[in-house]
Design an enzyme around this catalytic site. Structure first.
Site, short mmCIF file in Angstrom:
data_model
loop_
_atom_site.label_atom_id
_atom_site.label_comp_id
_atom_site.label_asym_id
_atom_site.label_seq_id
_atom_site.Cartn_x
_atom_site.Cartn_y
_atom_site.Cartn_z
CE1 TYR A 242 67.85 87.32 22.20
CE2 TYR A 242 70.15 87.00 21.62
CZ TYR A 242 69.06 87.84 21.80
OH TYR A 242 69.19 89.18 21.59
CB CYS A 243 63.83 82.71 19.84
SG CYS A 243 63.74 80.92 20.02
CB THR A 244 59.98 83.89 22.99
OG1 THR A 244 59.98 85.08 22.21
CG2 THR A 244 59.11 84.07 24.22
N GLY A 246 62.51 79.10 22.58
CA GLY A 246 63.45 78.15 22.01
C GLY A 246 63.08 77.59 20.66
CB ILE A 271 64.35 84.83 26.35
CG1 ILE A 271 65.16 85.13 25.10
CG2 ILE A 271 64.40 86.00 27.33
CD1 ILE A 271 64.50 86.16 24.18
#
Length: 368
Positions: A242-244, A246, A271
């Site tokens: 996961y990251c901010t 995508g 996220i």
């Protein structure tokens, strides 16, 4: 938002045009030019008092756009020129990176101008199904407009390893919608591993519950981490990267699969999308670090939400989600979690390293 000067005229932003008072003003010498630049703008001659126009400044509603698209781009430089001219015309600020693999952008501006940008952007065949994430903010959240061509739109240091086609990244992880993430955890329990695809600093204020946070300062460090052997225990487990928004996980998940991780997922929309769906009542904990002057954002009712989990703390122990620069800015570029009291006091406005603490003491003595 102020009127834009263009070819000897004042361009009235869309948010001002629907008022009957402006219709009257236009009779003083305005000309309506439908379709100019594809936007159908109203232009008012200089005979209209400038101060009269400024009275409508408060009517604008700002927004921030977050977007990316992996698709082959044959001429990145031509794309850069188009994007720069389009953003300048619409008065948008922010950052856009372009490579042969695609485009990555964060822009701020008036909501109507952002909508125009989205419509024009999607006219390009490879961008027609691009998803945009909207959040509060505006042009003032960015110091300027920057549109650049790079080898990678996210700097993992592996441009030759990344492969894209008209469908996106080739060989990446399986996309999961937020509700599918929760279902995977419900079905597989503690076997599921959340793997943070951001810089370790970002996880200080927010992360998925029990997530693995790699020891990385930049995305360039991920390949070294993945090849270190530290995470080999995860290779046969379901891993949710996961990251901010995508984009980092589009690449990270492919890099992981190339290195023997067998079951890799990524959260569709990152996220941001998960937080929009579940707020502070899902598997996400804390705040989200963002790359504009806000520095962080919260979901749901924010820090006052009954479900909010406070992860960020100043070195003094007080809760905070705000990163500040160390006082030793000539030699230290670290962003440090710092409460208002510690930031206000030069003696405590440092990252904690011995040499920076000494500089802080010297600054405090001079301020004395």
């Amino acid at each position: 938002m102020k009127p834009h000067l263009l070819m000897g005229c004042v361009r009235i932003p869309a948010a001002w045009r629907l008022r009957s008072e402006l219709v009257g003003a236009c009779r003083l010498g305005a000309c309506y030019l439908p379709g100019l630049f594809g936007f159908g703008e109203v232009f008012v001659g200089f005979g209209v008092p400038y101060c009269w126009l400024l009275g409508w400044e408060g009517m604008s509603l700002g927004k921030i756009l977050l977007f990316y698209k992996f698709t082959p781009i044959a001429d990145p430089q031509a794309m850069r020129l188009w994007q720069r001219d389009l953003c300048e015309l619409l008065g948008l600020t922010g950052r856009i990176l372009i490579s042969e693999h695609g485009i990555n952008g964060t822009l701020g501006g008036d909501m109507e101008d952002c909508k125009r940008y989205v419509r024009k952007f999607r006219e390009y065949p490879g961008f027609k199904d691009t998803e945009f994430k909207w959040s509060a903010g505006g042009a003032d959240d960015f110091p300027k407009l920057s549109v650049k061509v790079r080898d990678e739109i996210v700097a993992f240091g592996a441009p030759q390893e990344l492969r894209v086609d008209e469908h996106g990244v080739v060989g990446g992880g399986v996309h999961l919608k937020p509700e599918e993430v929760n279902q995977l955890v419900a079905d597989r329990g503690d076997d599921v591993v959340f793997f943070d695809g951001r810089n370790a600093m970002e996880a200080q204020i927010g992360k998925f519950k029990n997530a693995v946070v790699p020891d990385v300062r930049t995305t360039h460090d991920f390949i070294r981490e993945l090849e270190s052997g530290k995470y080999d225990w995860m290779k046969d487990r379901p891993v949710v990267s996961y990251c901010t928004g995508g984009i980092r996980c589009e690449i990270l998940s492919a890099l992981m699969k190339n290195r023997g991780f067998t079951e890799v997922y990524q959260i569709d929309g990152g996220i941001v999308r998960y937080g929009e769906k579940y707020g502070n009542h899902g598997l996400w904990e804390g705040s989200l670090y963002v790359f504009d002057k806000r520095m962080h954002m919260e979901f749901g009712l924010g820090t006052k939400d009954p479900g909010f989990v406070q992860l960020g703390h100043c070195k003094c122990g007080k809760p905070t989600n705000k990163f500040e620069h160390c006082v030793n800015e000539d030699n230290c570029r670290d962003l440090v979690l710092m409460c208002e009291d510690c930031y206000a006091n030069p003696a405590t406005r440092h990252c904690g390293r011995e040499e920076c603490a000494e500089v802080a003491a010297q600054v405090a003595a001079v301020a004395g």
